[in-house]
Design a protein around this motif. Structure first.
Motif, mmCIF file in Angstrom:
data_model
loop_
_atom_site.group_PDB
_atom_site.id
_atom_site.type_symbol
_atom_site.label_atom_id
_atom_site.label_comp_id
_atom_site.label_asym_id
_atom_site.label_seq_id
_atom_site.Cartn_x
_atom_site.Cartn_y
_atom_site.Cartn_z
ATOM 1 N N ARG A 247 46.120 -28.686 42.872
ATOM 2 C CA ARG A 247 44.832 -29.384 42.781
ATOM 3 C C ARG A 247 44.219 -29.577 44.169
ATOM 4 O O ARG A 247 43.011 -29.416 44.351
ATOM 5 C CB ARG A 247 45.014 -30.748 42.107
ATOM 6 N N GLY A 248 45.038 -29.920 45.142
ATOM 7 C CA GLY A 248 44.522 -30.107 46.492
ATOM 8 C C GLY A 248 43.888 -28.857 47.069
ATOM 9 O O GLY A 248 42.963 -28.925 47.875
ATOM 10 N N VAL A 249 44.393 -27.694 46.648
ATOM 11 C CA VAL A 249 43.859 -26.422 47.144
ATOM 12 C C VAL A 249 42.600 -26.009 46.392
ATOM 13 O O VAL A 249 41.606 -25.588 46.993
ATOM 14 C CB VAL A 249 44.930 -25.315 47.043
ATOM 15 N N VAL A 250 42.602 -26.131 45.056
ATOM 16 C CA VAL A 250 41.524 -25.534 44.263
ATOM 17 C C VAL A 250 40.437 -26.521 43.865
ATOM 18 O O VAL A 250 39.345 -26.099 43.464
ATOM 19 C CB VAL A 250 42.089 -24.861 42.989
ATOM 20 N N GLU A 251 40.695 -27.825 43.969
ATOM 21 C CA GLU A 251 39.678 -28.796 43.570
ATOM 22 C C GLU A 251 38.420 -28.610 44.401
ATOM 23 O O GLU A 251 38.477 -28.322 45.594
ATOM 24 C CB GLU A 251 40.218 -30.216 43.730
ATOM 25 N N VAL A 330 33.337 -10.829 38.602
ATOM 26 C CA VAL A 330 33.231 -11.587 37.356
ATOM 27 C C VAL A 330 31.783 -11.529 36.894
ATOM 28 O O VAL A 330 30.892 -12.115 37.523
ATOM 29 C CB VAL A 330 33.679 -13.052 37.544
ATOM 30 N N GLN A 331 31.543 -10.785 35.851
ATOM 31 C CA GLN A 331 30.205 -10.644 35.274
ATOM 32 C C GLN A 331 29.187 -10.229 36.336
ATOM 33 O O GLN A 331 28.080 -10.762 36.420
ATOM 34 C CB GLN A 331 29.785 -11.953 34.599
ATOM 35 N N GLY A 332 29.589 -9.267 37.169
ATOM 36 C CA GLY A 332 28.694 -8.742 38.175
ATOM 37 C C GLY A 332 28.555 -9.570 39.433
ATOM 38 O O GLY A 332 27.757 -9.235 40.312
ATOM 39 N N ARG A 333 29.344 -10.632 39.553
ATOM 40 C CA ARG A 333 29.294 -11.483 40.744
ATOM 41 C C ARG A 333 30.656 -11.467 41.427
ATOM 42 O O ARG A 333 31.710 -11.455 40.772
ATOM 43 C CB ARG A 333 28.939 -12.929 40.381
ATOM 44 N N ALA A 334 30.643 -11.494 42.756
ATOM 45 C CA ALA A 334 31.896 -11.510 43.505
ATOM 46 C C ALA A 334 32.502 -12.912 43.491
ATOM 47 O O ALA A 334 31.794 -13.908 43.605
ATOM 48 C CB ALA A 334 31.640 -11.069 44.944
ATOM 49 N N VAL A 335 33.813 -12.972 43.358
ATOM 50 C CA VAL A 335 34.546 -14.232 43.385
ATOM 51 C C VAL A 335 35.711 -14.089 44.355
ATOM 52 O O VAL A 335 36.489 -13.137 44.279
ATOM 53 C CB VAL A 335 35.082 -14.609 41.985
ATOM 54 N N LEU A 336 35.824 -15.034 45.277
ATOM 55 C CA LEU A 336 37.015 -15.143 46.119
ATOM 56 C C LEU A 336 38.006 -15.999 45.356
ATOM 57 O O LEU A 336 37.780 -17.193 45.136
ATOM 58 C CB LEU A 336 36.658 -15.776 47.467
ATOM 59 N N VAL A 337 39.098 -15.394 44.916
ATOM 60 C CA VAL A 337 40.026 -16.072 44.018
ATOM 61 C C VAL A 337 40.989 -16.949 44.821
ATOM 62 O O VAL A 337 41.195 -16.723 46.019
ATOM 63 C CB VAL A 337 40.810 -15.056 43.173
ATOM 64 N N PRO A 338 41.575 -17.971 44.192
ATOM 65 C CA PRO A 338 42.575 -18.788 44.885
ATOM 66 C C PRO A 338 43.677 -17.899 45.473
ATOM 67 O O PRO A 338 44.268 -17.082 44.771
ATOM 68 C CB PRO A 338 43.100 -19.703 43.785
ATOM 69 N N ALA A 353 43.909 -21.844 62.240
ATOM 70 C CA ALA A 353 42.747 -22.373 62.957
ATOM 71 C C ALA A 353 41.445 -22.075 62.219
ATOM 72 O O ALA A 353 40.364 -22.377 62.724
ATOM 73 C CB ALA A 353 42.686 -21.789 64.365
ATOM 74 N N ARG A 354 41.549 -21.483 61.034
ATOM 75 C CA ARG A 354 40.354 -21.092 60.289
ATOM 76 C C ARG A 354 40.153 -22.005 59.093
ATOM 77 O O ARG A 354 41.103 -22.550 58.530
ATOM 78 C CB ARG A 354 40.478 -19.649 59.793
ATOM 79 N N ASP A 355 38.881 -22.194 58.724
ATOM 80 C CA ASP A 355 38.533 -22.985 57.549
ATOM 81 C C ASP A 355 37.707 -22.090 56.634
ATOM 82 O O ASP A 355 36.551 -21.783 56.934
ATOM 83 C CB ASP A 355 37.732 -24.222 57.967
ATOM 84 N N TYR A 356 38.309 -21.637 55.534
ATOM 85 C CA TYR A 356 37.630 -20.689 54.658
ATOM 86 C C TYR A 356 37.001 -21.412 53.469
ATOM 87 O O TYR A 356 37.618 -22.334 52.903
ATOM 88 C CB TYR A 356 38.627 -19.631 54.169
ATOM 89 N N PRO A 357 35.801 -20.995 53.042
ATOM 90 C CA PRO A 357 35.073 -21.712 51.995
ATOM 91 C C PRO A 357 35.465 -21.313 50.576
ATOM 92 O O PRO A 357 34.604 -21.048 49.727
ATOM 93 C CB PRO A 357 33.618 -21.342 52.306
ATOM 94 N N PHE A 358 36.749 -21.246 50.331
ATOM 95 C CA PHE A 358 37.247 -20.992 48.980
ATOM 96 C C PHE A 358 38.688 -21.474 48.936
ATOM 97 O O PHE A 358 39.256 -21.836 49.976
ATOM 98 C CB PHE A 358 37.111 -19.500 48.620
ATOM 99 N N PRO A 359 39.318 -21.537 47.765
ATOM 100 C CA PRO A 359 40.692 -22.058 47.698
ATOM 101 C C PRO A 359 41.670 -21.125 48.405
ATOM 102 O O PRO A 359 42.058 -20.088 47.881
ATOM 103 C CB PRO A 359 40.971 -22.126 46.190
ATOM 104 N N PHE A 360 42.090 -21.511 49.595
ATOM 105 C CA PHE A 360 42.964 -20.687 50.407
ATOM 106 C C PHE A 360 43.962 -21.580 51.131
ATOM 107 O O PHE A 360 43.592 -22.611 51.701
ATOM 108 C CB PHE A 360 42.164 -19.888 51.436
ATOM 109 N N ALA A 361 45.240 -21.195 51.097
ATOM 110 C CA ALA A 361 46.274 -21.995 51.757
ATOM 111 C C ALA A 361 47.257 -21.080 52.478
ATOM 112 O O ALA A 361 47.538 -19.966 52.036
ATOM 113 C CB ALA A 361 47.018 -22.857 50.743
ATOM 114 N N VAL A 362 47.756 -21.582 53.594
ATOM 115 C CA VAL A 362 48.822 -20.931 54.338
ATOM 116 C C VAL A 362 50.103 -21.714 54.071
ATOM 117 O O VAL A 362 50.130 -22.943 54.198
ATOM 118 C CB VAL A 362 48.509 -20.908 55.854
ATOM 119 N N VAL A 363 51.153 -21.003 53.690
ATOM 120 C CA VAL A 363 52.416 -21.623 53.283
ATOM 121 C C VAL A 363 53.486 -21.258 54.302
ATOM 122 O O VAL A 363 53.606 -20.095 54.717
ATOM 123 C CB VAL A 363 52.821 -21.130 51.873
#
Length: 383
Positions: A247-251, A330-338, A353-363
């Motif tokens: 939830r913390g990643v994708v919310e 997705v229906q003709g639109r690009a989606v950056l997936v989790p 050091a990067r802040d990406y505008p989609f659900p993205f995490a470094v583990v």
């Protein structure tokens, strides 16, 4: 083509200098530097006048937010726009799902309801610039605070998302806010420097580059990436704790600066990366009614550029633990997936050091409490 116009001294104004918003279906007027400097000189006279009483300011803001969130707003250049048309235009221009618009609008209302009143009314008011991002409409809460405090507000919208600031200004105008004390000044990046120079205080939202350019300047508050880190000891292996991390990643579609972007786990918990990756892969990317709707992108090239940036920063030994392609259609639109990437060490890793505008995490694995020592403050998940 529909357009977002300037708003200055109570009048909407269409500039001869325009830029096309990312979707290609909307134009935006740009304020030239000479106009910004001219208006700054004229607005100085307003600073000596008293603002409306605090109770009146709060009530006018309440009415404006009611219009912004639920009503029909007349916006020159965009026309008459109800809340459904507003959400549809945000989806078209920046891919924000209607459910996110609804949730974020409610957060703005809650912010006003819970905002404390100013301790004093300023005798000499400031002109405060709020330069907004494109990732969420919730940063308008800073504009609410400026107005509630009795100062004069100038908004600079993002060149990717000017729709919500224009709607906010129009809602204020319709609700009776003194129109000469609010401004909407879209500018280029160089125009931002001029706006900072001629205003008294500035609240700037942006990424690392903006932080580096303006941090330390008197009067400037830069609100940049604040990616949260979660630390998951092996003992906290319950499904509820995993759900908390996901939830913390994708919310909020990973659009908030406080979204989780780093996850640390015990080095001997070798099954966690696969488990976490599978949980992210289970998040639907084509259902805007899901608990975690995922934003879409108006241009596939922009989404691909973000994915390419991530891939270019991978080091030998890193691996993407999610299985879906990072960019999907997705229906003709690009989606950056989790997406999640496992790395052996977070120290000085180019992805942290990067802040990406989609659900993205470094583990990354760690030994015991090494994570909190290395990163200063990591939220502990479970016990």
């Amino acid at each position: 083509m529909a357009s977002v116009d300037l708003f200055r001294f109570g009048q909407w104004y269409r500039s001869s200098d325009t830029v096309t918003v990312a979707s290609g279906t909307l134009a935006m007027s740009l304020a030239p530097a000479v106009m910004v400097k001219h208006d700054a000189r004229l607005i100085a006279a307003r600073r000596a006048t008293a603002p409306p009483p605090e109770a009146q300011r709060r009530e006018t803001l309440r009415l404006a937010l009611e219009r912004f969130c639920h009503g029909t707003v007349e916006i020159p250049g965009l026309g008459s726009q109800d809340q459904h048309q507003f959400a549809s235009l945000l989806d078209e221009t920046v891919g924000i799902a209607a459910t996110l618009v609804e949730r974020w609008s409610a957060m703005l209302v809650s912010h006003l309801e819970n905002a404390p009143g100013p301790t004093t009314t300023p005798a000499n008011r400031s002109t405060v610039l709020v330069s907004l991002p494109s990732n969420t409409i919730t940063c308008l809460d800073s504009a609410i605070d400026v107005l509630l405090g009795g100062d004069i507000l100038w908004l600079r919208p993002s060149t990717r998302e000017p729709v919500s600031p224009a709607r906010f200004v129009a809602a204020l105008e319709m609700s009776g806010w003194p129109a000469s004390e609010i401004g909407l000044y879209p500018t280029s990046r160089s125009g931002l420097d001029t706006l900072v120079d001629v205003t008294d205080q500035q609240i700037l939202f942006g990424g690392v580059e903006l932080c580096e350019a303006f941090s330390g300047r008197p009067g400037v508050t830069v609100r940049g990436p604040e990616t949260r880190t979660l630390y998951k000891p092996k003992a906290s292996a319950s499904a509820a704790n995993l759900a908390h991390i996901v939830r913390g990643v994708v919310e909020h579609s990973g659009r908030f600066c406080t979204s989780v972007g780093r996850v640390i786990f015990d080095v001997d918990d070798i099954g966690f990366p696969a488990e976490f990756g599978a949980a992210l892969d289970a998040i639907p990317i084509d259902d805007h009614a899901s608990p975690y709707p995922i934003a879409r992108w108006p241009d596939a090239a922009g989404a691909r550029a973000i994915a390419d940036d991530i891939e270019s920063r991978l080091r030998p030994g890193d691996w993407v633990i999610t299985k879906r392609p990072m960019v999907c259609d997705v229906q003709g639109r690009a989606v950056l997936v989790p997406t999640a990437v496992a790395v052996s060490d977070l120290d000085d890793h180019p992805l942290t050091a990067r802040d990406y505008p989609f659900p993205f995490a470094v583990v990354s694995p760690a030994v015991g409490e090494e994570a909190t020592r290395a990163l200063g403050s990591a939220e502990r998940v479970g016990t």
